[in-house]
Enzyme design. Structure first.
Site, short mmCIF file in Angstrom:
data_model
loop_
_atom_site.label_atom_id
_atom_site.label_comp_id
_atom_site.label_asym_id
_atom_site.label_seq_id
_atom_site.Cartn_x
_atom_site.Cartn_y
_atom_site.Cartn_z
N SER A 143 -89.45 66.17 -47.54
CA SER A 143 -89.94 66.89 -46.36
C SER A 143 -88.80 66.97 -45.37
O SER A 143 -87.81 66.22 -45.48
CB SER A 143 -91.12 66.13 -45.74
N TYR A 156 -95.36 58.57 -43.03
CA TYR A 156 -94.91 59.75 -43.77
C TYR A 156 -93.38 59.81 -43.85
O TYR A 156 -92.81 60.02 -44.93
CB TYR A 156 -95.45 61.01 -43.08
#
Length: 278
Positions: A143, A156
């Site tokens: 990401s 995350y």
């Protein structure tokens, strides 16, 4: 350059929706047969039905990537059905909202198991099969939060930074050893998927906090999954070591290089303006 994909077999996790489903369609159009995995059997079958219209063979494998036995069994299932595997795309992922102090320890570990440990265990399981091929690729979807680390994303970002580090070190090892397997690490920016709306939230979060959270994600999740998948498919075809998906990802990565300690001062201010306008 993309000829090596034609007639190959791609194993894709998280293929029931979002980027995984779009990537399955993209690779099918490039002539790849597919072994698709997701815990959402209904979404998985919908992706498979659409991909089959490209004239390729598609098998579906409904399991949760936290299931170690299922992960261990999957490579043989793919081999039995397709005879080989040339691309492993570790795409499945989840999100957890809240600060480090708000997120429960069990939720933090749950996210790490799906977003980091599952790609590692699947890479370990598939590498012997991938290494049999003339050319093969491991594709790990990290990401932009594997390059920058915003507040409220401790879980995350931890997983996505770890996946980036794992991918880069593995790539260097395989290159050193002369392996036919290469590694692509993918850093998407704001892609319009259900990951935000389906994210776990802290037990004590207020309705106001939840509304603000959704507003923030709506402001940044703009790119269509199909556009993201096309960029990723092109990167796989040229065997790129890293791909930044979206203008926002490229801008954020540039700012991180320019100001590696203070980048959030600038990115956070820009994000606040976008949320205010949304």
């Amino acid at each position: 350059m993309a000829d090596w994909l034609t007639g190959g077999v791609a194993a894709i996790t998280g293929a029931g929706s979002g980027i995984g489903a779009a990537l399955a369609q993209d690779l099918a159009r490039r002539g790849m047969h597919l072994a698709l995995a997701d815990r959402n059997a209904q979404g998985l079958e919908a992706t498979a039905a659409s991909a089959r219209s490209a004239g390729v063979m598609v098998t579906t494998h409904a399991f949760d990537v936290t299931d170690r036995a299922a992960c261990g069994a999957w490579p043989q299932q793919v081999l039995d059905a397709h005879g080989k595997v040339t691309v492993l795309a570790n795409n499945a992922g989840v999100a957890v909202g809240g600060t480090f102090q708000q997120v429960a320890a069990d939720d933090f570990e749950w996210l790490l198991d799906i977003n980091f440990h599952a790609p590692v265990r699947l890479t370990r399981a598939f590498l012997p099969l991938l290494a049999r091929e003339r050319a093969a690729q491991v594709v790990n979807v990290s990401s932009i939060f594997g390059i920058i680390a915003p507040p409220g994303q401790t879980a995350y970002s931890s997983a996505k930074f770890a996946l980036r580090g794992f991918s880069e070190s593995l790539r260097h090892e395989l290159e050193r050893d002369g392996s036919p397997v290469r590694v692509t690490v993918v850093h998407p920016g704001g892609v319009r998927t259900a990951i935000a709306s389906s994210a776990k939230v802290p037990a004590g979060a207020t309705q106001e906090e939840l509304a603000q959270h959704q507003k923030a994600w709506k402001a940044v999740l703009k790119m269509a999954p199909e556009d993201a998948a096309r960029t990723i498919g092109d990167a796989i075809a040229r065997r790129a070591p890293r791909v930044l998906v979206g203008k926002d990802a490229k801008q954020a990565a540039f700012l991180q290089r320019l100001a590696p300690v203070t980048y959030w001062k600038y990115i956070g201010a820009k994000l606040a303006r976008e949320i205010e306008r949304s």
